[in-house]
Enzyme design. Structure first.
Site, PDB file in Angstrom:
ATOM      1  CG  ASP A   5       0.183  -0.292   2.474  1.00  0.00           C
ATOM      2  OD1 ASP A   5      -1.025  -0.542   3.529  1.00  0.00           O
ATOM      3  OD2 ASP A   5       1.426  -0.498   2.151  1.00  0.00           O
ATOM      4  CE1 TYR A   6       6.862   4.543  -3.196  1.00  0.00           C
ATOM      5  CE2 TYR A   6       6.432   5.088  -1.064  1.00  0.00           C
ATOM      6  CZ  TYR A   6       6.455   5.426  -1.960  1.00  0.00           C
ATOM      7  OH  TYR A   6       7.514   6.493  -2.782  1.00  0.00           O
ATOM      8  CE  LYS A   7      -0.737   6.261  -7.006  1.00  0.00           C
ATOM      9  NZ  LYS A   7       0.278   7.026  -7.275  1.00  0.00           N
ATOM     10  CB  VAL A   8      -3.178   4.113  -0.430  1.00  0.00           C
ATOM     11  CG1 VAL A   8      -4.207   4.277  -0.388  1.00  0.00           C
ATOM     12  CG2 VAL A   8      -3.490   2.462  -1.646  1.00  0.00           C
TER      13      VAL A   8
END
Length: 609
Positions: A26-29
């Site tokens: 969930d790096y993008k989130v």
């Protein structure tokens, strides 16, 4: 309009999200990582070590540069800052704090910042630091307050906030209890806002006593996998780099799954990729006039009406029985869906049942997630301990993501290992090895080759034993990737030429010859016949003589009278192209083409005249 934009995302954003999922969930989130280097600029930091060893300030700048360059390559969207405390000059937002010098604001790393850090290294760098910042009084509380303001000025969403203190002074304020209390209060405020404070202390005469002051400043480890406060200071650059790397690299999960041990017994685990193949980054398309990245967008239109189609209007079809079966996207997802993502325990097997050829793809690592399910760490540790005691692996069915096909995995237990500096080398957990299905394994017919004698086998065993060495995967770098980044670094930093890269894959011929000695020649004498040289090229094969062979055909010449007779009888066209060419050469006729009709026209014109 908002709903319409929700259907059509930018393709670049989708690619970034896919890369984020592959490299860490969930790096993008959740947002970006951030790191602040808080470096002590006192005079003690600039003292050279014994036997010409670099000073603590030089080692710190080398580590900062290493992190800058690695961030540019691996995660250029992360934010990094460099702040000095204990300086004579002051430079910070609104100049609210004395003896605090913000050298780099919290922003994305770039080539200019790397050049700035390069300028602070060595004797010239020490002189530049003395002229620019100097060394003065120390107030760690003001420095921490300034760092807190750097975080508060960032409007972006930050997923992880970390602050590293580099110093060689265990009691920075001396006997000033007021400054000690202010620093502890400000450190507590930073911890409450989610900032993790780490101490990277270095060697000084008399040793470094962490208990005097910094034990109340540093944050406790977030979980068992985190490296806690180290009591021994760093006296070497490699040790300092290793500690910073262990703290700085955020461990992101590929996915979070439930490990079902039985009915109603679930353990939350995170799936990590311990090793990922490094590849050259893909090319970025730039606009020719402005040199800015091109953002591509894809739209789907109706072939007959030309109207823009929504994703809900796009169907999928499969031809079966000469009929086109149209399916909705939800129906296709339902067909692909086998079960919910997770791990299901099927049983246990002895370690002897796991063979080397069962490794069909890189393994992943499993570690408990206490935040997801309470008690996961305790139950996970008990399972890990029992599997190690009984020397068995757990056989599980694994569905890593939604709509992914199921795979069988072998959970192999792994114990924790630390080095002399108490830095974790291998964490405790399970290595999930993906197992092949029955139809993935095929029987290969071995080629028929001559069987070696026992003397030849024994001689080769001696050669192999001489050439054996302890293999480490991190000892060999990809020379193509290394040279690629060296070239980019030279362009970005305005270097005259890129740094030389050593190709560690190439064999060390001289060292091999020195180790083997006469064994190679002895092996050749046993295997090859007398007078045979395996390094010489084989002689070219001569063509078989079949009784005279095919001799070169003589040139076919035709007289002028014969050509005129052919022209009168209308049989000139029956002559072959080689005969016509020879005739043209005989009469000195120059022809630009090689077609038969052109040759006929040229000869007709010549003979008719």
């Amino acid at each position: 309009m908002a709903e319409w934009n929700a259907y059509y995302h930018n393709e670049d954003e989708e690619e970034e999200q896919e890369e984020g999922e592959q490299s860490g969930g969930d790096y993008k989130v959740t947002g970006r990582d951030s790191l602040v280097f808080l470096v002590d600029a006192s005079k003690e930091m600039f003292i050279k070590g014994e036997d010409g060893q670099p000073s603590n300030f030089d080692m710190t700048m080398e580590v900062v540069r290493s992190v800058y360059t690695s961030k540019i390559i691996s995660s250029h969207r992360d934010l990094v800052a460099l702040v000095f405390y204990g300086t004579e000059q002051s430079k910070n937002p609104r100049n609210s704090f004395k003896h605090v010098y913000v050298y780099h604001d919290l922003d994305e790393p770039g080539a200019k910042r790397v050049r700035d850090v390069d300028g602070l290294q060595g004797d010239k760098g020490a002189q530049l630091a003395a002229d620019t910042m100097g060394s003065g009084e120390t107030s760690l509380g003001d420095a921490l307050w300034c760092c807190a303001n750097l975080y508060s000025d960032i409007k972006l969403r930050l997923s992880h906030k970390r602050l590293m203190i580099f110093t060689c002074r265990d009691d920075p304020h001396g006997d000033d209890s007021t400054k000690d209390r202010q620093a502890r209060t400000k450190a507590s405020d930073l911890k409450e806002t989610g900032v993790v404070i780490d101490l990277m202390h270095m060697m000084k005469p008399g040793g470094f006593d962490v208990s005097l002051f910094f034990c109340d400043i540093v944050s406790p480890p977030e979980d068992e996998s985190e490296l806690g406060l180290q009591l021994e200071p760093c006296d070497k650059l490699d040790d300092l780099k290793k500690r910073v790397r262990a703290k700085e690299q955020k461990k992101r999960t590929m996915s979070r799954l439930n490990l079902c041990l039985g009915k109603g017994i679930n353990v939350a685990v995170g799936m990590y990729a311990t090793a990922v193949m490094t590849r050259k980054p893909s090319a970025i398309r730039l606009y020719r006039e402005t040199n800015e990245p091109v953002r591509s967008k894809t739209r789907t239109f109706h072939t007959q009406t030309g109207s823009l189609l929504l994703p809900s209007e796009i169907k999928k079809a499969q031809v079966y029985g000469k009929k086109q079966i149209v399916m909705e996207r939800d129906e296709v997802d339902t067909i692909k869906r086998f079960d919910d993502p997770g791990l299901l325990l099927m049983g246990f097997k002895p370690m002897e049942k796991l063979k080397l050829h069962h490794h069909i793809r890189p393994a992943v690592f499993l570690y408990p997630e206490e935040d997801e399910v309470k008690g996961s760490t305790c139950l996970f540790s008990a399972l890990l301990m029992k599997c190690r005691e009984k020397n068995v692996f757990a056989l599980c069915r694994c569905i890593s993501r939604r709509n992914y096909p199921p795979r069988f995995v072998a959970l192999v237990p792994q114990k924790e290992e630390v080095d002399h500096g108490k830095v974790q080398i291998t964490p405790p957990g399970f290595n999930a090895i993906f197992l092949p299905y029955a139809d993935d394994i095929r029987t290969v017919d071995a080629p028929q080759c001559p069987v070696a004698s026992q003397m030849q086998v024994n001689k080769m065993k001696e050669i192999v034993s001489k050439l054996r060495f302890k293999y480490r995967s991190d000892a060999f770098e990809n020379p193509v990737v290394q040279q690629h980044y060296r070239n980019l670094e030279a362009l970005a930093l305005d270097m005259m030429a890129p740094e030389d890269t050593e190709d560690l894959i190439m064999p060390k011929v001289e060292q091999i010859d020195q180790r083997l000695g006469p064994l190679v020649q002895e092996f050749k004498d046993l295997v090859y016949p007398n007078g045979y040289n395996p390094e010489s090229k084989p002689a070219a094969k001569r063509k078989t003589d079949t009784g005279g062979g095919a001799e070169k055909k003589p040139k076919m010449e035709v007289s002028e009278d014969e050509l005129k007779a052919h022209m009168q009888n209308g049989t000139l066209g029956k002559l072959t192209v080689p005969i016509l060419k020879e005739a043209c050469k005989q009469f000195g006729i120059r022809t630009t083409g090689t077609k038969k009709q052109e040759l006929l026209d040229a000869l007709t014109a010549r003979l008719g005249s």
